[in-house]
Design a protein around this motif. Structure first.
Motif, PDB file in Angstrom:
ATOM      1  N   CYS A 213      25.704  78.151 111.001  1.00 20.80           N
ATOM      2  CA  CYS A 213      27.056  78.541 111.399  1.00 20.80           C
ATOM      3  C   CYS A 213      27.302  79.927 110.818  1.00 20.80           C
ATOM      4  CB  CYS A 213      28.075  77.540 110.836  1.00 20.80           C
ATOM      5  SG  CYS A 213      29.780  78.166 110.854  1.00 20.80           S
ATOM      6  N   CYS A 216      30.410  80.159 108.063  1.00 20.77           N
ATOM      7  CA  CYS A 216      30.257  79.822 106.642  1.00 20.77           C
ATOM      8  C   CYS A 216      28.816  80.031 106.160  1.00 20.77           C
ATOM      9  CB  CYS A 216      30.694  78.371 106.383  1.00 20.77           C
ATOM     10  SG  CYS A 216      29.757  77.141 107.313  1.00 20.77           S
ATOM     11  N   CYS A 237      32.575  73.450 113.277  1.00 25.69           N
ATOM     12  CA  CYS A 237      31.554  73.334 112.226  1.00 25.69           C
ATOM     13  C   CYS A 237      31.951  72.204 111.279  1.00 25.69           C
ATOM     14  CB  CYS A 237      31.429  74.648 111.466  1.00 25.69           C
ATOM     15  SG  CYS A 237      30.402  74.542 109.984  1.00 25.69           S
ATOM     16  N   CYS A 240      32.771  74.131 107.699  1.00 21.80           N
ATOM     17  CA  CYS A 240      33.947  74.992 107.485  1.00 21.80           C
ATOM     18  C   CYS A 240      35.086  74.696 108.461  1.00 21.80           C
ATOM     19  CB  CYS A 240      33.552  76.474 107.570  1.00 21.80           C
ATOM     20  SG  CYS A 240      33.028  77.014 109.211  1.00 21.80           S
TER      21      CYS A 240
HETATM   22 ZN   LIG Z   1      30.781  76.776 109.326  1.00 18.70          ZN
END
Ligand SMILES: [Zn+2]
Length: 247
Positions: A213, A216, A237, A240
């Motif tokens: 991702c 993050c 996600c 995050c």
């Molecule tokens: Zn993330």
């Protein structure tokens, strides 16, 4: 089936547009930060404070010089008056108008006293003239510094204005691009993005790159990545909670 595919395509392109929106928002944030933290503006603020101090110092130095000039005028006036008196008394002394020895003695003593007074006044005048030279030198160096820093501040002011208006031009380009991108995205998706962005340091949406991702920078488990790729559409996600765009 056709309808479903169409919806998915629309959604996928809307999600792509959310990433575009994110990149415009990031640019807007960056430019806003740059505008607030211009080194030149900070330096200009320092110079402005210095100029204020110099103006205060100049005003004090000007007052001091004026005071000294008044002292000088007063002393010069007193010396001139003393001179006139000495001349008058010496004229009386040497004109022969006074012949009484006692009176002559008194007149001589008076002239001697006037000359001592005059010498004292001259000593004071010399002191005041030295003070005046010092005050003039101080005033001159303060004025020079004021002029030098004033010129530097004026130049820096123009520079700050140039930089700021260049940033503002860029900002307005990004803002209009942002508006046009936002008009391609369904309102509920935009408001979801915005509410995440508000609580996640300005990043509401990120792309999945490989198994990471980019919001993050966390690697997601292979099974999760598999699921994301299989499902497509609006995803978030696990780590995050940002909108995760799977390409
Ligand atoms: Zn993330």
């Amino acid at each position: 089936v056709f309808r479903e595919v169409l919806v998915m395509v629309t959604e996928a392109s809307a999600l792509e547009r959310v990433l575009d929106l994110q990149s415009e928002d990031a640019a807007i944030n960056r430019l806003g930060h740059r505008r607030e933290t211009l080194e030149e503006a900070a330096r200009l603020q320092e110079l402005t404070a210095t100029l204020e101090e110099l103006d205060a110092d100049l005003s004090i130095a000007t007052k001091q010089r004026d005071e000294i000039a008044r002292d000088q005028d007063r002393l010069e006036g007193a010396i001139a008056a003393g001179d006139a008196k000495i001349q008058r008394e010496e004229h009386r002394l040497f004109s022969g108008a006074v012949s009484n020895p006692k009176e002559l003695g008194a007149l001589q003593a008076e002239v001697a006293m006037l000359k001592r007074q005059r010498a004292e006044l001259e000593d004071k005048l010399l002191e005041v003239m030295v003070q005046r030279d010092g005050a003039m030198a101080t005033l001159e160096s303060l004025s020079e510094e004021r002029a030098r820093i004033g010129a530097e501040a004026a130049e820096l002011g123009r520079k700050v204005e140039e930089l700021t208006s260049a940033i503002d031009r860029e900002l307005s380009e990004h803002k209009s691009r942002r508006d046009s991108i936002a008009s391609d995205i369904p309102a509920d998706l935009t408001s979801l993005y915005e509410s995440i962005r508000d609580t996640k340091g300005g990043i509401g949406a990120a792309a999945l790159e490989g198994d990471t991702c980019t919001g993050c920078h966390t690697k997601l488990p292979a099974r999760e990545v598999e699921r994301l790729r299989a499902e497509g559409g609006l995803q978030r996600c696990d780590n995050c909670r940002r909108i995760l765009v799977v390409r």
